[in-house]
Design an enzyme around this catalytic site. Structure first.
Site, mmCIF file in Angstrom:
data_model
loop_
_atom_site.group_PDB
_atom_site.id
_atom_site.type_symbol
_atom_site.label_atom_id
_atom_site.label_comp_id
_atom_site.label_asym_id
_atom_site.label_seq_id
_atom_site.Cartn_x
_atom_site.Cartn_y
_atom_site.Cartn_z
ATOM 1 N N CYS A 55 0.836 -1.193 0.000
ATOM 2 C CA CYS A 55 0.000 0.000 0.000
ATOM 3 C C CYS A 55 0.877 1.251 0.000
ATOM 4 C CB CYS A 55 -0.913 -0.018 1.230
ATOM 5 S SG CYS A 55 -2.064 1.382 1.314
ATOM 6 N N ASP A 57 0.449 3.794 1.769
ATOM 7 C CA ASP A 57 0.386 4.420 3.096
ATOM 8 C C ASP A 57 1.794 4.735 3.612
ATOM 9 O OD1 ASP A 57 0.160 4.651 6.073
ATOM 10 O OD2 ASP A 57 -1.947 4.189 5.664
ATOM 11 N N ARG A 59 2.897 5.015 6.469
ATOM 12 C CA ARG A 59 3.292 4.303 7.690
ATOM 13 C C ARG A 59 3.820 2.901 7.407
ATOM 14 N NH1 ARG A 59 -2.436 4.488 10.403
ATOM 15 N NH2 ARG A 59 -2.895 3.934 8.224
ATOM 16 N N HIS A 111 -2.156 -3.872 5.223
ATOM 17 C CA HIS A 111 -1.948 -3.425 6.614
ATOM 18 C C HIS A 111 -3.284 -3.106 7.262
ATOM 19 C CE1 HIS A 111 -2.618 1.006 6.020
ATOM 20 N NE2 HIS A 111 -2.326 0.680 4.769
ATOM 21 N N CYS A 114 -6.096 0.197 6.998
ATOM 22 C CA CYS A 114 -5.943 0.718 5.636
ATOM 23 C C CYS A 114 -7.140 1.600 5.271
ATOM 24 C CB CYS A 114 -5.841 -0.438 4.642
ATOM 25 S SG CYS A 114 -5.671 0.089 2.918
#
Length: 262
Positions: A55, A57, A59, A111, A114
């Site tokens: 992803c 993202d 993080r 994750h 999400c």
């Protein structure tokens, strides 16, 4: 004064990137101190062991959560770690990783928490991204009974994250790139993992890629057609090549292709 100099010397333009540049210089200094030959080896080419499909993202840094360094992992990221069969970006990365770089482990990494998965599970519109998230709604449709059986909203979304990863691994197995690679003597392995942002731990969903291939072969299995001999009947036969030359040709082709991406 040129437009270029205005862009490169503007204090406002530099303000947002100063920390990045300073961090880079420190990183270079640290690497050279630890291993003087580090950058020279990287410049000679790449031979990553893994392909990471994750992803976007912020993080979920691919190298950070896997403990890998530069040159060890080929990476593709998008919203909600989707494997979409019309996504030429993903398919190009996949083909290059498998057929040229020869990666042996392909990781689909989702994750918990999400935002893309949560958006797909809602009944709200968010704009253009709604179209991208449709495959996740397809995952809900495929697993609707299990999905609705989970009463707790948080746990339901966590399970959807897992189901989405599993289906993306299955989507990998549907591609002719993976199907052709699976017929080789040393095929790649497909893995489905989920990262927990709350504790930093990666969870292996233990997706059996070989079983996935067997389950879907009667529907999604394809094979490349062999060229018909009669189509080439008018052509003069090629001069026979020594066995050593035949063995070297594919490797030379791969080396030439590797040079495209370093």
């Amino acid at each position: 004064m040129t437009a270029h100099s205005l862009i490169t010397k503007s204090p406002d333009n530099m303000a947002g990137v100063e920390d990045i540049l300073a961090n880079n210089r420190q990183w270079v200094a640290d690497k050279n101190a630890q291993d003087p030959g580090f950058f020279k080896r990287l410049a000679d080419g790449q031979q990553p062991k893994y392909l990471f499909i994750g992803c976007s993202d912020s993080r979920v840094p691919a190298s950070g959560i896997t403990g890998t360094g530069p040159g060890e992992m080929f990476v593709h990221r998008n919203i909600a770690n989707l494997v979409v069969h019309s996504d030429m970006n993903l398919l190009s990365v996949l083909q290059y990783a498998v057929e040229v770089l020869g990666v042996k482990d392909i990781l689909v990494v989702g994750h918990y928490g999400c935002g893309g998965v949560a958006a797909a599970a809602s009944n709200k519109q968010y704009g253009l991204i709604d179209n991208w998230l449709t495959p996740i709604r397809d995952v809900i449709r495929l697993h609707e009974t299990e999905f609705l059986r989970v009463k707790d909203d948080k746990q339901r979304l966590r399970r959807l994250v897992e189901l989405n990863v599993i289906e993306q691994v299955r989507n990998l197995a549907k591609t002719n790139i993976i199907q052709n690679a699976m017929r080789s003597d040393d095929p790649p392995r497909l893995h489905g993992l989920v990262y927990d942002v709350a504790d930093g731990v990666l969870k292996d969903l233990n997706v059996d890629s070989k079983n996935v291939m067997r389950e879907m072969a009667h529907i999604y299995g394809t094979e490349a057609e062999e060229p018909h001999q009669e189509a080439h009947a008018h052509e003069a036969p090629a001069s026979p090549q020594p066995e050593s030359a035949k063995a070297q040709k594919p490797e030379k082709e791969k080396q030439a292709q590797r040079s495209v991406l370093g």
